[in-house]
Design an enzyme around this catalytic site. Structure first.
Site, PDB file in Angstrom:
ATOM      1  CD  GLU A 135     -11.075  18.613  43.384  1.00 34.30           C
ATOM      2  OE1 GLU A 135     -12.119  19.650  43.054  1.00 34.30           O
ATOM      3  OE2 GLU A 135     -11.098  17.794  44.567  1.00 34.30           O
ATOM      4  N   GLY A 189     -11.431  22.477  41.222  1.00 32.60           N
ATOM      5  CA  GLY A 189     -12.170  21.566  40.539  1.00 32.60           C
ATOM      6  C   GLY A 189     -11.455  21.060  39.084  1.00 32.60           C
ATOM      7  CD  GLU A 239     -10.150  23.026  45.701  1.00 38.26           C
ATOM      8  OE1 GLU A 239      -8.858  23.286  45.959  1.00 38.26           O
ATOM      9  OE2 GLU A 239     -10.366  22.272  44.920  1.00 38.26           O
TER      10      GLU A 239
HETATM   11  C1  3H9 Z   1     -13.326  24.426  43.749  1.00 30.70           C
HETATM   12  O1  3H9 Z   1     -12.963  23.951  42.589  1.00 30.70           O
HETATM   13  C2  3H9 Z   1     -14.079  23.333  44.687  1.00 30.70           C
HETATM   14  C3  3H9 Z   1     -14.066  21.886  44.301  1.00 30.70           C
HETATM   15  O2  3H9 Z   1     -12.962  21.203  44.973  1.00 30.70           O
HETATM   16  C4  3H9 Z   1     -15.096  21.092  44.561  1.00 30.70           C
HETATM   17  C5  3H9 Z   1     -16.313  21.376  43.872  1.00 30.70           C
HETATM   18  C6  3H9 Z   1     -17.433  20.274  44.308  1.00 30.70           C
HETATM   19  N1  3H9 Z   1     -15.672  30.821  39.999  1.00 30.70           N
HETATM   20  O3  3H9 Z   1      -9.260  36.481  39.359  1.00 30.70           O
HETATM   21  P1  3H9 Z   1      -9.607  37.069  38.027  1.00 30.70           P
HETATM   22  C7  3H9 Z   1     -14.241  35.056  38.105  1.00 30.70           C
HETATM   23  S1  3H9 Z   1     -13.310  26.058  44.513  1.00 30.70           S
HETATM   24  C8  3H9 Z   1     -16.522  31.645  39.490  1.00 30.70           C
HETATM   25  O4  3H9 Z   1      -9.821  38.674  38.125  1.00 30.70           O
HETATM   26  P2  3H9 Z   1      -7.064  36.697  36.905  1.00 30.70           P
HETATM   27  C9  3H9 Z   1     -13.693  36.262  39.025  1.00 30.70           C
HETATM   28  O5  3H9 Z   1     -14.428  36.427  39.901  1.00 30.70           O
HETATM   29  C10 3H9 Z   1     -12.508  26.665  43.257  1.00 30.70           C
HETATM   30  N2  3H9 Z   1     -15.828  32.845  39.067  1.00 30.70           N
HETATM   31  O6  3H9 Z   1      -8.557  37.021  36.956  1.00 30.70           O
HETATM   32  C11 3H9 Z   1     -13.825  37.420  37.854  1.00 30.70           C
HETATM   33  O7  3H9 Z   1     -15.167  37.725  37.610  1.00 30.70           O
HETATM   34  P3  3H9 Z   1     -15.124  39.485  37.175  1.00 30.70           P
HETATM   35  C12 3H9 Z   1     -11.054  26.713  43.367  1.00 30.70           C
HETATM   36  C13 3H9 Z   1     -14.721  32.815  39.076  1.00 30.70           C
HETATM   37  O8  3H9 Z   1      -6.609  36.328  35.444  1.00 30.70           O
HETATM   38  C14 3H9 Z   1     -13.363  36.551  37.033  1.00 30.70           C
HETATM   39  O9  3H9 Z   1     -13.408  35.321  36.931  1.00 30.70           O
HETATM   40  N3  3H9 Z   1     -10.514  27.620  42.426  1.00 30.70           N
HETATM   41  C15 3H9 Z   1     -13.705  31.974  39.412  1.00 30.70           C
HETATM   42  O10 3H9 Z   1      -6.379  37.542  37.743  1.00 30.70           O
HETATM   43  C16 3H9 Z   1     -11.812  37.092  36.504  1.00 30.70           C
HETATM   44  O11 3H9 Z   1     -10.983  36.377  37.846  1.00 30.70           O
HETATM   45  C17 3H9 Z   1      -9.963  28.704  42.983  1.00 30.70           C
HETATM   46  O12 3H9 Z   1     -10.086  29.062  43.923  1.00 30.70           O
HETATM   47  C18 3H9 Z   1     -14.383  30.598  39.879  1.00 30.70           C
HETATM   48  N4  3H9 Z   1     -13.755  29.467  40.111  1.00 30.70           N
HETATM   49  O13 3H9 Z   1      -6.856  35.287  37.803  1.00 30.70           O
HETATM   50  C19 3H9 Z   1      -9.383  29.606  41.619  1.00 30.70           C
HETATM   51  N5  3H9 Z   1     -12.571  32.100  39.431  1.00 30.70           N
HETATM   52  O14 3H9 Z   1     -14.508  39.760  36.156  1.00 30.70           O
HETATM   53  C20 3H9 Z   1      -9.861  31.124  41.851  1.00 30.70           C
HETATM   54  C21 3H9 Z   1     -12.412  33.359  38.951  1.00 30.70           C
HETATM   55  O15 3H9 Z   1     -16.687  39.403  37.080  1.00 30.70           O
HETATM   56  N6  3H9 Z   1      -9.576  31.865  40.607  1.00 30.70           N
HETATM   57  N7  3H9 Z   1     -13.954  33.823  38.786  1.00 30.70           N
HETATM   58  O16 3H9 Z   1     -14.811  40.202  38.526  1.00 30.70           O
HETATM   59  C22 3H9 Z   1      -8.466  32.536  40.716  1.00 30.70           C
HETATM   60  O17 3H9 Z   1      -7.552  32.204  41.390  1.00 30.70           O
HETATM   61  C23 3H9 Z   1      -8.089  33.444  39.549  1.00 30.70           C
HETATM   62  O18 3H9 Z   1      -9.364  34.001  39.096  1.00 30.70           O
HETATM   63  C24 3H9 Z   1      -7.447  32.938  38.351  1.00 30.70           C
HETATM   64  C25 3H9 Z   1      -7.283  34.056  37.242  1.00 30.70           C
HETATM   65  C26 3H9 Z   1      -6.099  32.821  38.752  1.00 30.70           C
HETATM   66  C27 3H9 Z   1      -8.038  31.668  37.584  1.00 30.70           C
END
Ligand code: 3H9
Length: 689
Positions: free
Chosen positions: A105, A102, A125
């Protein structure tokens, strides 16, 4: 103004900044003020351009995943992107860190995107069992072309700022301060006066698409999807972007998104996303981590070499120790060869290869381990041998150094007790090839100090591993459950199934391969040696090994492999051997269906997982899922064995286990009390230590 979105001005350029730590996810409390701020700026005649930026370590990393499965609160992301496209002044997304899902996006709703050098951009995603649901499948192809967009969306892998610039996704990459560059860029766009159509109206790249080449690529991806729905939906959505008018393609994307987000596969993959992060959290957050600057590895065989590469890849200097010069040189040569292959494939630059090789120091003298802060033993799997190694290590390692064993089965308490410093000893069970496989079981022995454990867990993430803390027992979590999964394999054959039928039941379930194919790949002699060491037998496998049939490496195992091929072909000799053994043992043969194969292999797997929880060997059910998804190929769309138990129905599993227990009396089928409780309450909570 809110705590999460602020607006500042640089002359006539407005800067909207999102601040929602840790990753600036687009939660409702961000979307609402963002929508309001953008509406106000659109209507503010004193504003000539808008820069959209983020505070903290990253640009928006996506929608807030914790909101999925709950009622949607307006305004949705799609409404914000649509609003951005109605703004008749240049809008510029200033991207640092990661613009993901997102987040990208949102940036695609802007007229321009600029990034700093280290930024990464992607639509991941698919890894959550989803497709980009905020217009990403429809807008990204308009900027980078359909073929490139398909690759990015189906793989979910982000690209670098430079690659994004080359592909047309970003307009400028700055080495200077990003915000300064973005504001200047926005002012230049205003001064330039050229039209700046929104992405939705930029159709030139789409018109270049070769639809038949696109379809061929999409068909190839579908073949690799192994039962996962999201990659197919992603491909369909990008195809819609080519063939349908913008609004229709957007509406179709929404429908596909809604279907996926409500489905079991996405629920399973989201479960794994959070489970992996939870598993990495070690109790006692406040303990001070020990400093790890240099790592020592004892043993330069396949495992030791792979572990050494994993650390060098993470930037750590490594001392690699072998008993003799010849073995050491062989190990170092293998590492050099592996890096050369990566360069040949284009996955590593020559410069990075040189840099990594420069981190290795070979030695045959234990005294050279004295400056290591962590030493990992990866020698022959034999308690007596390990104790000798730890004795020598104890004599040379500096006080406070962490001493780890890479054993897959042995008692880490016993190894620790053989040293004068059991508080510094733990297990680090890597999976082969250790430079590739993500899973790391960290074995907490009775007396392991909390700071040693926390240090290793943190270190694991720094070298790209997914750590799970497990307790001491034979085989820890993964191998102990694997053994429960395999207990019935031979019985199924003797009672009438073929290796091919069993393997097919597994691949139909979503595993990359079945147990017999896996055995042939790993080498049947390994299990044979282990069985002999433990005084165990396996009627058919032992006979095959006695005939020199060790699997792929000998061209024959459970299957036949024609002249060096890796393709398994059914072997009539094996079929006959099974039939003869069954007759010898007086076992009546019958048709065995896929359901029975799953019940007799995967239900015991879940049952053993429940026992492991009961005993506190794993702290959470979700830790077990992380082990199986990352180390053993459990289909991610089913979320790991403990999550899948919920999907399958725990009551059904208990009932069928009882059935097989009555029939066979075998202990693997005796339902664990924890599984019975799960069947009653629907929760694994309260388990373990
Ligand atoms: C989407 O966007 C759908 C849209 O197309 C449409 C919508 C209508 N949300 O990984 P980390 C938390 S789908 C909530 O350890 P890093 C994670 O749980 C999304 N929480 O850090 C953790 O919490 P905690 C598409 C999130 O530095 C903390 O943040 N995006 C989200 O190793 C730290 O995370 C993705 O799939 C989130 N989106 O890596 C990206 N993201 O500390 C998913 C993270 O309580 N995220 N958290 O355990 C990642 O790939 C990695 O977190 C990122 C950072 C690379 C960003």
């Amino acid at each position: 103004m809110s705590n999460f979105v602020s607006v500042t001005r640089d002359n006539s350029v407005a800067v909207v900044a999102i601040d929602n730590p840790p990753v600036n996810a687009l939660s409702f409390h961000v979307r609402q003020p963002l929508f309001e701020a953008l509406t106000a700026l659109r209507d503010d005649a004193s504003v000539t351009a808008i820069v959209l930026a983020c505070a903290g370590r990253t640009f928006v990393a996506g929608a807030d995943i914790t909101e999925f499965g709950k009622p949607v609160q307006q305004p949705e992301l799609r409404a914000i992107v649509a609003l951005l496209e109605t703004i008749a002044k240049p809008t510029v997304a200033a991207i640092h860190g990661t613009a993901l899902g997102g987040g990208l996006e949102l940036a695609l709703g802007c007229h321009f995107r600029v990034a700093d050098q280290a930024a990464r951009l992607g639509l991941p995603e698919v890894k959550l069992g989803l497709l980009p649901g905020g217009g990403g499948t429809v807008r990204l192809p308009r900027l980078v072309g359909a073929a490139k967009a398909l690759g990015m969306i189906v793989s979910g892998t982000p690209i670098s700022a430079d690659e994004a610039k080359a592909a047309g996704l970003v307009d400028a990459v700055f080495e200077e301060d990003l915000l300064t560059g973005a504001i200047r860029f926005a002012s230049e766009m205003v001064a330039d006066g050229r039209p700046f159509p929104p992405v939705r109206d930029r159709n030139e790249r789409l018109a270049e698409t070769d639809l038949s080449a696109f379809d061929a690529k999409a068909a190839e991806l579908a073949r690799k999807a192994r039962g996962l729905e999201a990659p197919l939906a992603c491909a369909q959505a990008v195809r819609n972007a080519i063939t349908l008018p913008f609004d229709e393609a957007l509406a179709a994307e929404r429908q596909l998104f809604l279907k996926l987000v409500a489905g079991d596969q996405s629920r399973a993959q989201r479960h794994l996303f959070f489970a992996e992060r939870e598993a990495a959290k070690i109790q006692g957050k406040d303990v001070t981590r020990r400093k790890i600057a240099r790592v020592g590895i004892i043993g330069a065989g396949t495992m030791g070499g792979g572990i050494a590469m994993a650390f060098a890849n993470g930037g750590f200097p490594v001392t690699l120790l072998e008993t003799g010069e010849e073995a050491l040189q062989r190990g170092l040569a293998m590492i050099e060869k592996n890096y050369a292959v990566s360069v040949g494939r284009g996955s590593l630059t020559e410069e990075a290869r040189q840099q990594r090789l420069g981190l290795f120091k070979g030695s045959t003298d234990y005294a050279d381990l004295a400056d290591c802060d962590l030493v990992i033993e990866a020698v022959f799997e034999d308690m007596a041998v390990k104790k000798v190694v730890f004795g020598k290590l104890d004599a040379v390692a500096r006080p406070g150094a962490i001493l780890a064993t890479n054993t897959s089965y042995l008692d880490v308490d016993e190894i620790a007790a053989s040293t004068s410093r059991p508080q510094d000893v733990l297990g680090m069970h890597f999976f082969s090839p250790a430079n590739v496989m993500k899973l790391l079981e960290i074995v907490r022995a009775d007396r392991t100090a909390p700071d040693a454990l926390a240090t290793v867990a943190e270190l694991a993430r720094r070298i790209g591993k997914v750590p799970v803390v497990v307790g001491v027992c034979h085989g820890f979590v993964g191998n102990r459950m694997l053994s429960a999964r395999g207990t019935e394999n031979e019985a199924l054959l003797l009672e009438g199934a073929t290796p091919g039928q069993v393997d097919k039941a597994f691949t139909d379930f979503g595993w990359p391969m079945g147990p017999f194919q896996m055995g042939d790949l790993a080498g049947l002699d390994i299990g044979w040696r282990n069985r002999k060491a433990r005084g165990q037998t396996a009627v058919i496998a032992d006979t095959l090994c006695g005939q020199g049939r060790f699997g792929q490496k000998t061209g024959r195992g459970w299957y036949r492999y024609e002249s060096g091929s890796r393709e398994p072909a059914p072997d009539p000799e094996v079929k006959e051997l099974i039939r003869a053994k069954a007759a010898e043992l007086g076992i009546a043969r019958r048709e065995i269906g896929a359901d029975e194969i799953i019940e007799r292999t995967l239900y015991p797997l879940v049952n053993e997982g429940a026992r492991i929880l009961e005993e506190g060997i794993a702290v959470r059910a979700s830790d077990i899922d992380v082990v199986w998804a990352n180390g053993y190929g459990f289909p991610i769309g089913k979320g790991g064995p403990m999550f899948w138990a919920g999907l399958e129905g725990a009551a059904k599993i208990v009932e069928r286990l009882e059935h097989w227990h009555r029939l066979t009396g075998r202990v693997i089928f005796e339902p664990a009390p924890m599984l019975r409780r799960f069947a009653e309450t629907g929760s694994w909570e309260g388990a373990g230590g």
